[in-house]
Design a protein around this motif. Structure first.
Motif, PDB file in Angstrom:
ATOM      1  N   LEU A   1     -18.880  70.937 -74.009  1.00  0.00           N
ATOM      2  CA  LEU A   1     -19.456  72.271 -74.088  1.00  0.00           C
ATOM      3  C   LEU A   1     -18.362  73.257 -73.714  1.00  0.00           C
ATOM      4  N   LEU A   2     -18.105  74.219 -74.569  1.00  0.00           N
ATOM      5  CA  LEU A   2     -17.090  75.240 -74.302  1.00  0.00           C
ATOM      6  C   LEU A   2     -17.752  76.501 -73.778  1.00  0.00           C
ATOM      7  N   ASN A   3     -17.268  76.977 -72.631  1.00  0.00           N
ATOM      8  CA  ASN A   3     -17.713  78.258 -72.095  1.00  0.00           C
ATOM      9  C   ASN A   3     -16.537  79.225 -72.128  1.00  0.00           C
ATOM     10  N   THR A   4     -16.771  80.425 -72.663  1.00  0.00           N
ATOM     11  CA  THR A   4     -15.712  81.427 -72.770  1.00  0.00           C
ATOM     12  C   THR A   4     -16.068  82.733 -72.064  1.00  0.00           C
ATOM     13  N   SER A   5     -17.119  82.731 -71.264  1.00  0.00           N
ATOM     14  CA  SER A   5     -17.659  83.975 -70.700  1.00  0.00           C
ATOM     15  C   SER A   5     -16.677  84.710 -69.792  1.00  0.00           C
TER      16      SER A   5
ATOM     17  N   THR B   1     -22.288  65.445 -71.305  1.00  0.00           N
ATOM     18  CA  THR B   1     -21.263  66.201 -72.035  1.00  0.00           C
ATOM     19  C   THR B   1     -20.438  67.025 -71.052  1.00  0.00           C
ATOM     20  N   PRO B   2     -19.148  66.735 -70.920  1.00  0.00           N
ATOM     21  CA  PRO B   2     -18.303  67.494 -69.989  1.00  0.00           C
ATOM     22  C   PRO B   2     -18.131  68.943 -70.446  1.00  0.00           C
ATOM     23  N   ILE B   3     -17.551  69.758 -69.574  1.00  0.00           N
ATOM     24  CA  ILE B   3     -17.481  71.200 -69.790  1.00  0.00           C
ATOM     25  C   ILE B   3     -16.049  71.682 -69.879  1.00  0.00           C
ATOM     26  N   LEU B   4     -15.797  72.594 -70.792  1.00  0.00           N
ATOM     27  CA  LEU B   4     -14.535  73.331 -70.865  1.00  0.00           C
ATOM     28  C   LEU B   4     -14.855  74.767 -70.456  1.00  0.00           C
ATOM     29  N   SER B   5     -14.268  75.230 -69.367  1.00  0.00           N
ATOM     30  CA  SER B   5     -14.579  76.575 -68.903  1.00  0.00           C
ATOM     31  C   SER B   5     -13.347  77.230 -68.300  1.00  0.00           C
ATOM     32  N   SER B   6     -13.265  78.545 -68.446  1.00  0.00           N
ATOM     33  CA  SER B   6     -12.121  79.261 -67.889  1.00  0.00           C
ATOM     34  C   SER B   6     -12.239  79.344 -66.374  1.00  0.00           C
ATOM     35  N   ASP B   7     -11.143  79.700 -65.719  1.00  0.00           N
ATOM     36  CA  ASP B   7     -11.159  79.822 -64.263  1.00  0.00           C
ATOM     37  C   ASP B   7     -11.988  81.009 -63.788  1.00  0.00           C
ATOM     38  N   LEU B   8     -12.504  81.808 -64.734  1.00  0.00           N
ATOM     39  CA  LEU B   8     -13.405  82.904 -64.370  1.00  0.00           C
ATOM     40  C   LEU B   8     -14.835  82.404 -64.170  1.00  0.00           C
ATOM     41  N   VAL B   9     -15.149  81.252 -64.755  1.00  0.00           N
ATOM     42  CA  VAL B   9     -16.514  80.707 -64.675  1.00  0.00           C
ATOM     43  C   VAL B   9     -16.442  79.251 -64.231  1.00  0.00           C
TER      44      VAL B   9
ATOM     45  N   LYS C   1      -6.873  78.390 -68.012  1.00  0.00           N
ATOM     46  CA  LYS C   1      -6.516  79.790 -67.759  1.00  0.00           C
ATOM     47  C   LYS C   1      -6.627  80.650 -69.015  1.00  0.00           C
ATOM     48  N   ASP C   2      -6.225  80.071 -70.153  1.00  0.00           N
ATOM     49  CA  ASP C   2      -6.286  80.784 -71.428  1.00  0.00           C
ATOM     50  C   ASP C   2      -6.332  79.758 -72.552  1.00  0.00           C
ATOM     51  N   ALA C   3      -6.311  80.218 -73.785  1.00  0.00           N
ATOM     52  CA  ALA C   3      -6.438  79.316 -74.932  1.00  0.00           C
ATOM     53  C   ALA C   3      -5.311  78.288 -74.987  1.00  0.00           C
ATOM     54  N   HIS C   4      -4.097  78.716 -74.699  1.00  0.00           N
ATOM     55  CA  HIS C   4      -2.958  77.788 -74.757  1.00  0.00           C
ATOM     56  C   HIS C   4      -3.039  76.733 -73.656  1.00  0.00           C
ATOM     57  N   ASP C   5      -3.474  77.131 -72.478  1.00  0.00           N
ATOM     58  CA  ASP C   5      -3.626  76.174 -71.381  1.00  0.00           C
ATOM     59  C   ASP C   5      -4.690  75.141 -71.726  1.00  0.00           C
ATOM     60  N   LEU C   6      -5.784  75.580 -72.320  1.00  0.00           N
ATOM     61  CA  LEU C   6      -6.831  74.641 -72.724  1.00  0.00           C
ATOM     62  C   LEU C   6      -6.301  73.666 -73.770  1.00  0.00           C
ATOM     63  N   HIS C   7      -5.576  74.175 -74.734  1.00  0.00           N
ATOM     64  CA  HIS C   7      -5.024  73.322 -75.787  1.00  0.00           C
ATOM     65  C   HIS C   7      -4.126  72.249 -75.197  1.00  0.00           C
ATOM     66  N   THR C   8      -3.276  72.626 -74.255  1.00  0.00           N
ATOM     67  CA  THR C   8      -2.358  71.674 -73.622  1.00  0.00           C
ATOM     68  C   THR C   8      -3.117  70.593 -72.864  1.00  0.00           C
TER      69      THR C   8
END
Length: 371
Positions: free
Chosen positions: A278-282, A299-307, A323-330
């Motif tokens: 599950l991707l969270n982008t809030s 189902t594990p979670i993908l979430s930014s350090d803001l949430v 932290k951002d899109a590139h960090d998630l990709h890495t």
């Protein structure tokens, strides 16, 4: 001693209808409390817009509906004084609940708090989102709105927070109130057959299309991770902002993004069960109910350090915090299958151990000294 609870909310009804409508996280968690209270033998009322009971699901007929005022009736600017307030007062005086629960703090909380004080009804105010109690509030609302919202907090008997950040701010501002942290409840059904990563085919995104959900970041991530399929479930709010509308249109042009529209409660868990993550982008949340729904099916979670409320994702290894899109990709590209299975197992165990609606309802009634 059994008690009478009244939930004052205009969105919970959307969950109860046979033809469901978008409801929002505060309504979903309130429904969890309602189900828990009913299961424990308490009496539950919902004050909301009038609705034909034949339109309500059969398994929701045990929730008593009290019609609220007609929002289109009366003369604008003065109808609160001569129509709406007397209507609410009369309805609450007639039914006289022991407790009133309001899921989202607002300037209306002040009006409800005054009525509760007059009628000697205990007022429970839930904090539904971090931004409602910090300075981000003023990006959307006025100082006068905050003033009356704060009056509502002062008139409440219990302020229920979702996370430590909320609790810290509320305790500092309202030290004389009963301020508590209690997790969001979810209605769970245990399963011994969780899907493996090999049978999961996409990254899921779930929510209402609005500024808070940050569709710009979703677009950036989907553009960068072009080898992954993204399936987006949701619906636009009535007054959608320009940025959200722009990126919603941009997402529709990406070949690896599929928009499937609004999902009913029964459709959410199967949708998440087939997702890798599950991707969270809030930009901000309080405690997203989609986290609980995803964890309920492993189902594990993908979430930014803001949430990452109370750092639960990182502390319990429930997914990836980026932290951002590139960090998630890495981080995503370096993930091993064994690591994924551990995250999946941890997520499933965590939600059952910490968010079952029956146990949390027991915790809530213990706080209220209701047995």
């Amino acid at each position: 001693m059994m008690a009478k609870f009244l939930f004052y909310d205009d969105k919970i009804i959307n969950i109860l209808l046979q033809d469901e409508k978008p409801s929002g996280g505060a309504a979903i968690q309130a429904y969890g409390w309602i189900r828990g209270l009913l299961a424990a033998g308490h009496e539950v009322y919902l004050m909301t817009e009038p609705v034909d009971r034949e339109l309500i699901k059969k398994d929701c007929q045990d929730i008593k509906i009290i019609p609220d005022y007609n929002p289109s009736k009366g003369i604008r600017w003065i109808r609160w004084v001569y129509y709406r307030l007397p209507f609410i007062y009369g309805a609450l005086k007639k039914h006289k609940p022991d407790y009133i629960y309001k899921g989202i703090p607002s300037w209306h909380s002040f009006l409800l708090g005054v009525i509760c004080h007059i009628l000697n009804i205990k007022f429970i105010q839930r904090v539904s989102n971090d931004f409602l109690i910090d300075d981000r509030f003023f990006l959307k609302y006025s100082k006068s709105h905050r003033l009356f919202q704060d009056f509502g907090f002062k008139l409440s008997d219990y302020i229920l927070c979702q996370n430590d950040y909320q609790l810290k701010l509320i305790a500092k501002k309202f030290p004389d109130k009963t301020n508590l942290k209690i997790s969001n409840p979810i209605i769970l059904k245990s399963s011994t057959d969780l899907n493996s990563i090999g049978s999961r085919s996409y990254i899921a995104w779930l929510g209402l299309f609005q500024y808070q959900k940050n569709l710009k970041l979703l677009y950036q991530i989907a553009s960068l991770m072009h080898n992954e399929q993204f399936v987006v479930a949701g619906k636009a709010i009535p007054k959608i902002d320009e940025e959200t509308l722009y990126y919603l249109n941009e997402l529709q042009e990406l070949p690896n993004v599929k928009l499937i529209g609004f999902l009913t409660r029964q459709q959410v868990l199967p949708f998440l069960a087939d997702a890798k993550f599950l991707l969270n982008t809030s930009h901000y949340e309080g405690f997203s109910n989609t986290f609980l729904e995803a964890m309920a099916v492993g189902t594990p979670i993908l979430s930014s350090d803001l949430v990452n409320p109370d750092s639960i994702i990182t502390k319990n290894n429930l997914g990836i915090v980026y932290k951002d899109a590139h960090d998630l990709h890495t981080q995503y590209c370096s993930l091993q299958a064994d690591d994924y299975q551990i995250m999946s197992s941890n997520a499933y165990k965590h939600v059952f151990q910490n968010h079952d609606y029956r146990q949390l309802t027991q915790d809530l009634t213990n706080i209220l000294n209701v047995n």
